[in-house]
Design a protein around this motif. Structure first.
Motif, PDB file in Angstrom:
ATOM      1  N   THR A 156       0.850  -1.186   0.000  1.00  0.00           N
ATOM      2  CA  THR A 156       0.000   0.000   0.000  1.00  0.00           C
ATOM      3  C   THR A 156       0.886   1.235   0.000  1.00  0.00           C
ATOM      4  N   ASP A 207       1.021   7.017   1.894  1.00  0.00           N
ATOM      5  CA  ASP A 207       0.002   7.961   2.384  1.00  0.00           C
ATOM      6  C   ASP A 207      -1.413   7.397   2.247  1.00  0.00           C
ATOM      7  N   TYR A 208      -1.544   6.085   2.164  1.00  0.00           N
ATOM      8  CA  TYR A 208      -2.841   5.470   1.908  1.00  0.00           C
ATOM      9  C   TYR A 208      -3.660   5.375   3.190  1.00  0.00           C
ATOM     10  N   GLY A 209      -4.956   5.677   3.069  1.00  0.00           N
ATOM     11  CA  GLY A 209      -5.887   5.486   4.160  1.00  0.00           C
ATOM     12  C   GLY A 209      -5.980   6.653   5.113  1.00  0.00           C
ATOM     13  N   PRO A 210      -6.951   6.584   6.007  1.00  0.00           N
ATOM     14  CA  PRO A 210      -7.162   7.668   6.976  1.00  0.00           C
ATOM     15  C   PRO A 210      -6.093   7.658   8.072  1.00  0.00           C
ATOM     16  N   ALA A 211      -5.948   8.785   8.718  1.00  0.00           N
ATOM     17  CA  ALA A 211      -4.991   8.934   9.815  1.00  0.00           C
ATOM     18  C   ALA A 211      -5.711   8.774  11.144  1.00  0.00           C
ATOM     19  N   LEU A 212      -5.095   8.014  12.042  1.00  0.00           N
ATOM     20  CA  LEU A 212      -5.621   7.812  13.396  1.00  0.00           C
ATOM     21  C   LEU A 212      -4.510   8.103  14.386  1.00  0.00           C
ATOM     22  N   LEU A 264      -1.094   8.405  12.929  1.00  0.00           N
ATOM     23  CA  LEU A 264      -0.615   7.235  12.202  1.00  0.00           C
ATOM     24  C   LEU A 264      -1.622   6.829  11.141  1.00  0.00           C
ATOM     25  N   LYS A 265      -1.134   6.197  10.096  1.00  0.00           N
ATOM     26  CA  LYS A 265      -1.995   5.680   9.041  1.00  0.00           C
ATOM     27  C   LYS A 265      -1.909   4.155   9.043  1.00  0.00           C
ATOM     28  N   ALA A 316      -1.447   2.271   5.649  1.00  0.00           N
ATOM     29  CA  ALA A 316      -0.353   2.664   4.757  1.00  0.00           C
ATOM     30  C   ALA A 316       0.892   1.820   5.019  1.00  0.00           C
ATOM     31  N   ASP A 317       1.714   1.719   4.005  1.00  0.00           N
ATOM     32  CA  ASP A 317       3.043   1.090   4.102  1.00  0.00           C
ATOM     33  C   ASP A 317       2.995  -0.367   4.564  1.00  0.00           C
ATOM     34  N   LYS A 364       5.203  -3.995   8.092  1.00  0.00           N
ATOM     35  CA  LYS A 364       4.469  -2.740   8.259  1.00  0.00           C
ATOM     36  C   LYS A 364       5.456  -1.691   8.749  1.00  0.00           C
TER      37      LYS A 364
END
Length: 589
Positions: free
Chosen positions: A435, A438-443, A446-447, A450-451, A497
């Motif tokens: 992935t 910068d993929y996906g939402p941030a929580l 952190l994402k 991503a990665d 990851k």
């Protein structure tokens, strides 16, 4: 662990240990004794430095120096405690056997050897290699880039290994030498680029000098018997070792066919350095000093002449298709030749440059090295090889024995005939699914999506061919590579990851080998030759294989590597040549 250090090698994996438990006597002793092999410690030390200096925008040079040292220490472990300190049953006391090293015979369980022949390896070798290198590169003009360099290698070979057993001295040997071989090389290469065409033209000069001296002798010299109290240094004339200089041309040409394709051709000569054992080894039996193996520091360097023709095609600006055919001609490879005197007191093997082989094949690769979600490659290679030797593998001083050897059809086939080409295709695939960073939402900064990266590494190898003559140890002239193992498959993966926490890059990963839990059958589990023959005869090999063999084969599609599935009941098969004998068997088939 190490068995006869330097002879059988150092065991670093369960597979290497299992290979030495295959079809041997006293296998139970090897399995249950902790000290059958002597412990080995290998210490490697390396240091180096590199200096790069840019002289101008077009020219720079680099100087490097390194030293690499390897120290071997192979000796028995702790001794066995012979005190009867352990009590079993009705106050029956025993010592700690089979644990601990015991150099003397000891009483053990019937059929289980508790000592003698254990931890017989010894190795105190020290090998140090100094390497110094200089390279300079200059862009002469817009078309030419010239590169040149030189290298000097100095080796301190302080080798001392062998096998020791005071109660079983017969057949024990020792190998020891302290020499200082040197080698050097120089090269020059011109890279020419013109309107999309690229040509690399170069030549390499190699210098090899084993150093010291060697001996002048006839193949059946009495000095090799061990009957004489004086050593080789006294009995034989010393001659300086030869200095060898070889020239190896190199050529590579690549030119475009279209905007998305190119054709290339590579040609080159390559020389390989011999191993120290093929330069200086003099192996003797410890009990009588008889020479059993002899090296040759004056042998020519093995030579490989290689050709390659290839084609690359860009597909959709995403994939690279690679097609290539290659051929390698290898000569002057070292092999062993045995010499036996009339009285058989001289009997040793000598390293001779009489082996050759040629390797040819083609490969197809599809590569994707860019993308946001997937990259990787898949490759298929088809390769065949032939090999042979010049001259006989055994030479008798007795003319009649040599005549018998040279007229034996089996020896003629194995020594003089070139081996038939045996195909060895294989395929590999390395695919990465991932992935974007910068993929996906941030929580919480952190994402979590991503990665992520999933790497799949798969390989397939066609089963190797070998010769099987039906068991019983009888060879059949003309029978070669009549049986093929089952193909080999394997799949490994890595899941990782990547995270960045407080400005620090952190990666969590998981490696998994043999993801599909594929059962790979090996020969390591056979207790002896009879066990191996029983397995081979249990297979229903394809029709035609058993026609020349001395057992009754019931044809089928089995191949070595097949085994009865777990949970399936064993059903014995009794082979009969005629139907009249069927009623005499309990379970006839």
């Amino acid at each position: 662990n190490n068995n006869n250090a330097g002879l059988a090698g150092v065991y670093t994996t369960p597979q290497s240990i299992a290979a030495n438990l295959n079809q041997v006597s006293y296998i139970d002793a090897r399995i249950f004794a902790m000290d059958y092999w002597a412990p080995t410690v290998i210490t490697r030390t390396m240091a180096g430095a590199r200096f790069t200096h840019v002289l101008s925008p077009e020219t720079f040079y680099e100087v490097s120096s390194s030293v690499f040292r390897t120290a071997y220490d192979t000796n028995p472990g702790r001794g066995r405690d012979n005190t009867r300190r352990y009590v079993f049953g009705n106050a029956d006391s025993v010592d700690e056997a089979p644990f601990g090293f015991q150099p003397a015979p000891s009483t053990g369980i019937d059929g289980l050897r508790m000592s003698v022949g254990f931890s017989n390896s010894r190795d105190t070798s020290r090998v140090t290699v100094w390497t110094n290198r200089f390279d300079i590169s200059s862009q002469v003009d817009r078309y030419d880039q010239v590169k040149a360099g030189a290298e000097f290698v100095y080796v301190d070979n302080n080798v001392n290994y062998g096998s020791v057993d005071i109660f079983l001295p017969s057949g024990r040997s020792r190998s020891s030498w302290h020499t200082f071989p040197k080698r050097a090389a120089a090269y020059i290469q011109d890279k020419i680029e013109f309107e999309g065409m690229v040509a690399n033209i170069g030549v390499r000069f190699d210098y090899s000098y084993a150093g010291g001296y060697w001996y002048e002798y006839n193949p059946y010299d009495k000095a090799f018997t061990g009957d004489l109290s004086l050593g080789l240094d006294t009995l034989l004339v010393h001659v300086p070792t030869k200095k060898r200089v070889t020239v190896s041309p190199r050529l590579g040409v690549s030119f475009p066919v279209t905007e998305d394709s190119k054709l290339y051709f590579n040609y080159g000569h390559f020389r390989s350095m011999p191993t120290p054992e093929n330069l200086f080894l003099i192996r003797r039996y410890s009990d009588n000093n008889q020479v059993t193996r002899l090296a040759d520091p004056n042998a020519p360097l093995p030579k490989t002449v290689q050709y390659e023709l290839g084609y690359d095609q860009n597909l959709f600006d995403q994939f690279l298709l690679h097609l290539a055919g290659y051929y390698k001609d290898v000569t002057d490879e070292p092999t062993l030749t045995e010499y036996i005197s009339k009285d058989k007191k001289v009997d040793y093997s000598k390293t001779t440059p009489t082996f050759y082989e040629d390797i040819r094949g083609f490969e197809i690769s599809l590569t994707k090295n860019r993308g946001d979600w997937i990259t990787g490659f898949i490759n298929y290679t088809y390769e065949v090889s032939s090999s042979g030797r010049f001259g006989w593998s055994v030479y008798y001083q007795n003319p009649f024995q040599q005549f018998q050897y040279e007229t034996d059809p089996y020896n003629i086939e194995n020594d003089l005939y070139q081996s038939k080409p045996v195909p060895a295709p294989y395929a590999r695939a390395n695919v990465s699914l991932f992935t974007p960073p910068d993929y996906g939402p941030a929580l919480g900064g952190l994402k979590p999506l991503a990665d992520w990266r999933l790497n799949l590494l798969g390989n397939w190898q066609a089963g190797s061919y070998f010769t099987w003559a039906g068991g019983g140890g009888t060879a059949i002239a003309g029978l070669k590579n009549n049986v093929q193992w089952r193909d080999y498959y394997n799949l490994d993966l890595r899941l990782s990851k990547a995270l960045k926490i407080a400005g620090v890059n952190v990666e969590f990963f998981m490696d998994m080998t043999n993801v599909l839990n594929t059962k790979h059958f090996t020969t390591y589990g056979f207790k002896d030759g009879n066990d191996y023959s029983a397995y081979m005869r249990s297979l229903h090999l394809p029709a035609g294989i058993g026609d020349r063999l001395s057992y009754g084969n019931i044809p089928g599609d089995d191949r070595p590597g097949d085994y009865r599935n777990f949970g399936v009941e064993f059903v014995p098969i009794v082979y009969k040549t005629n139907a009249d004998a069927l009623s005499q068997d309990r379970n006839p088939v």
